[in-house]
Design an enzyme around this catalytic site. Structure first.
Site, PDB file in Angstrom:
ATOM      1  N   ARG A   1       0.823  -1.218   0.000  1.00 26.81           N
ATOM      2  CA  ARG A   1       0.000   0.000   0.000  1.00 26.81           C
ATOM      3  C   ARG A   1       0.852   1.261   0.000  1.00 26.81           C
ATOM      4  NH1 ARG A   1      -5.383  -0.072   2.786  1.00 26.81           N
ATOM      5  NH2 ARG A   1      -4.396   1.389   4.206  1.00 26.81           N
TER       6      ARG A   1
ATOM      7  N   ARG B   1       0.764  12.617  -9.782  1.00 25.64           N
ATOM      8  CA  ARG B   1       0.622  14.054  -9.577  1.00 25.64           C
ATOM      9  C   ARG B   1       1.889  14.812  -9.988  1.00 25.64           C
ATOM     10  NH1 ARG B   1      -4.070  13.782 -10.133  1.00 25.64           N
ATOM     11  NH2 ARG B   1      -5.613  13.898  -8.464  1.00 25.64           N
TER      12      ARG B   1
ATOM     13  N   HIS C   1       1.807  15.227 -13.549  1.00 31.12           N
ATOM     14  CA  HIS C   1       0.880  16.290 -13.943  1.00 31.12           C
ATOM     15  C   HIS C   1       1.554  17.657 -13.875  1.00 31.12           C
ATOM     16  CE1 HIS C   1      -2.779  13.572 -12.898  1.00 31.12           C
ATOM     17  NE2 HIS C   1      -2.364  13.386 -14.131  1.00 31.12           N
TER      18      HIS C   1
ATOM     19  N   SER D   1       9.139   3.289   3.104  1.00 30.16           N
ATOM     20  CA  SER D   1       9.130   2.026   3.847  1.00 30.16           C
ATOM     21  C   SER D   1       8.971   2.357   5.320  1.00 30.16           C
ATOM     22  CB  SER D   1      10.430   1.239   3.616  1.00 30.16           C
ATOM     23  OG  SER D   1      10.498   0.119   4.482  1.00 30.16           O
ATOM     24  N   GLY D   2       7.910   1.878   5.925  1.00 30.84           N
ATOM     25  CA  GLY D   2       7.692   2.151   7.334  1.00 30.84           C
ATOM     26  C   GLY D   2       8.850   1.681   8.187  1.00 30.84           C
ATOM     27  N   SER D   3       9.282   0.441   7.973  1.00 33.37           N
ATOM     28  CA  SER D   3      10.355  -0.140   8.776  1.00 33.37           C
ATOM     29  C   SER D   3      11.734   0.293   8.316  1.00 33.37           C
ATOM     30  CB  SER D   3      10.277  -1.672   8.714  1.00 33.37           C
ATOM     31  OG  SER D   3      10.571  -2.123   7.394  1.00 33.37           O
TER      32      SER D   3
ATOM     33  N   THR E   1      13.380  -1.417   6.321  1.00 32.70           N
ATOM     34  CA  THR E   1      14.128  -2.670   6.145  1.00 32.70           C
ATOM     35  C   THR E   1      13.604  -3.523   4.998  1.00 32.70           C
ATOM     36  OG1 THR E   1      12.725  -3.868   7.730  1.00 32.70           O
ATOM     37  CG2 THR E   1      14.696  -2.779   8.610  1.00 32.70           C
ATOM     38  N   THR E   2      12.554  -3.106   4.334  1.00 29.11           N
ATOM     39  CA  THR E   2      11.998  -3.896   3.230  1.00 29.11           C
ATOM     40  C   THR E   2      13.084  -4.117   2.193  1.00 29.11           C
ATOM     41  OG1 THR E   2       9.853  -2.849   3.647  1.00 29.11           O
ATOM     42  CG2 THR E   2      10.102  -4.060   1.573  1.00 29.11           C
TER      43      THR E   2
ATOM     44  N   SER F   1      -1.540   0.752   8.298  1.00 30.63           N
ATOM     45  CA  SER F   1      -2.530   1.606   7.616  1.00 30.63           C
ATOM     46  C   SER F   1      -2.286   3.092   7.832  1.00 30.63           C
ATOM     47  CB  SER F   1      -3.949   1.254   8.081  1.00 30.63           C
ATOM     48  OG  SER F   1      -4.291  -0.049   7.658  1.00 30.63           O
TER      49      SER F   1
ATOM     50  N   GLU G   1       0.635   4.274   5.762  1.00 25.51           N
ATOM     51  CA  GLU G   1       0.309   4.289   4.334  1.00 25.51           C
ATOM     52  C   GLU G   1      -0.586   5.478   3.990  1.00 25.51           C
ATOM     53  OE1 GLU G   1       0.617  -0.472   4.873  1.00 25.51           O
ATOM     54  OE2 GLU G   1      -1.353   0.467   4.735  1.00 25.51           O
TER      55      GLU G   1
ATOM     56  N   ASP H   1       0.516  14.256  -1.229  1.00 31.05           N
ATOM     57  CA  ASP H   1      -0.462  15.180  -1.807  1.00 31.05           C
ATOM     58  C   ASP H   1      -0.186  16.611  -1.339  1.00 31.05           C
ATOM     59  OD1 ASP H   1      -1.863  13.508  -3.480  1.00 31.05           O
ATOM     60  OD2 ASP H   1      -3.667  13.410  -2.254  1.00 31.05           O
TER      61      ASP H   1
END
Length: 194
Positions: free
Chosen positions: A56, A67, A70, A96-98, A100-101, A158, A161, A169
């Site tokens: 996500r 955007r 655009h 990446s939240g962690s 570490t992905t 969540s 994300e 935005d």
């Protein structure tokens, strides 16, 4: 198990949306906006912008890529078949939240090796991704493995994300204000093969 009544479902949906809005408002108060503002010159000075994220977070960054396109910027989504090689003068915007992905860290390693700059959006400044980044924008949200509920009542990552989508935005709105191009001109770049 019987189905809840429509009225109860309506109330549940309204309450849950309010939870999301409240959590995002509280999170916005804790973001380091000075670090976030440093994204603006990085993007404006980049020859090309590449975005990368998984799941996500990746979808939120794809929305950001749209955007930025655009606005007339040269933007690519890592992993798409038409994405060229990254190089000096380019920017990799990685989420990446962690931090570490493995696929995101590997992309950042390759970007650095190619002479590109890296900006990370993450929940932590102590990670392999953060070590590689020229700039880390901290989003103090729960990581997907944080099930304690202290930072968010939402499932997994969540809140992070959602914050990536809202932050990018806000970044677009700021860049658009600086650019000054009227909306009808931006609209000419909107997809017309839909």
């Amino acid at each position: 198990m019987s189905e809840p009544q429509a009225e109860q479902l309506s109330q549940d949906l309204k309450q849950n949306l309010q939870l999301l809005i409240t959590e995002n408002q509280q999170l916005a108060e804790r973001i380091d906006w000075t670090a976030a503002a440093a994204l603006v010159p990085l993007i404006r000075q980049a020859e090309r912008v590449f975005v990368v994220g998984a799941g996500r977070t990746g979808l939120a960054l794809q929305a950001a890529a749209m955007r930025l396109m655009h606005l007339g910027l040269r933007v690519f989504v890592v992993g798409e078949t038409t994405t060229p090689a990254i190089g000096a003068g380019d920017l990799l915007l990685a989420g990446s939240g962690s931090g570490t992905t493995s696929t995101i860290v590997k992309a950042a390693e390759k970007a650095v090796a190619a002479g590109a700059r890296v900006a990370a959006i993450s929940t932590t400044a102590e990670s392999p991704l953060a070590t590689l980044a020229d700039l880390v924008v901290l989003v103090p949200a729960a990581q997907k493995q944080d099930h304690g509920g202290s930072l968010s009542q939402q499932y997994a990552g969540s809140l992070f994300e959602q914050a990536v989508l809202l932050l990018t935005d806000a970044l677009f709105q700021t860049l658009w204000t600086l650019d000054g191009t009227p909306a009808p001109e931006l609209w000419k770049r909107h997809a017309n093969l839909e």
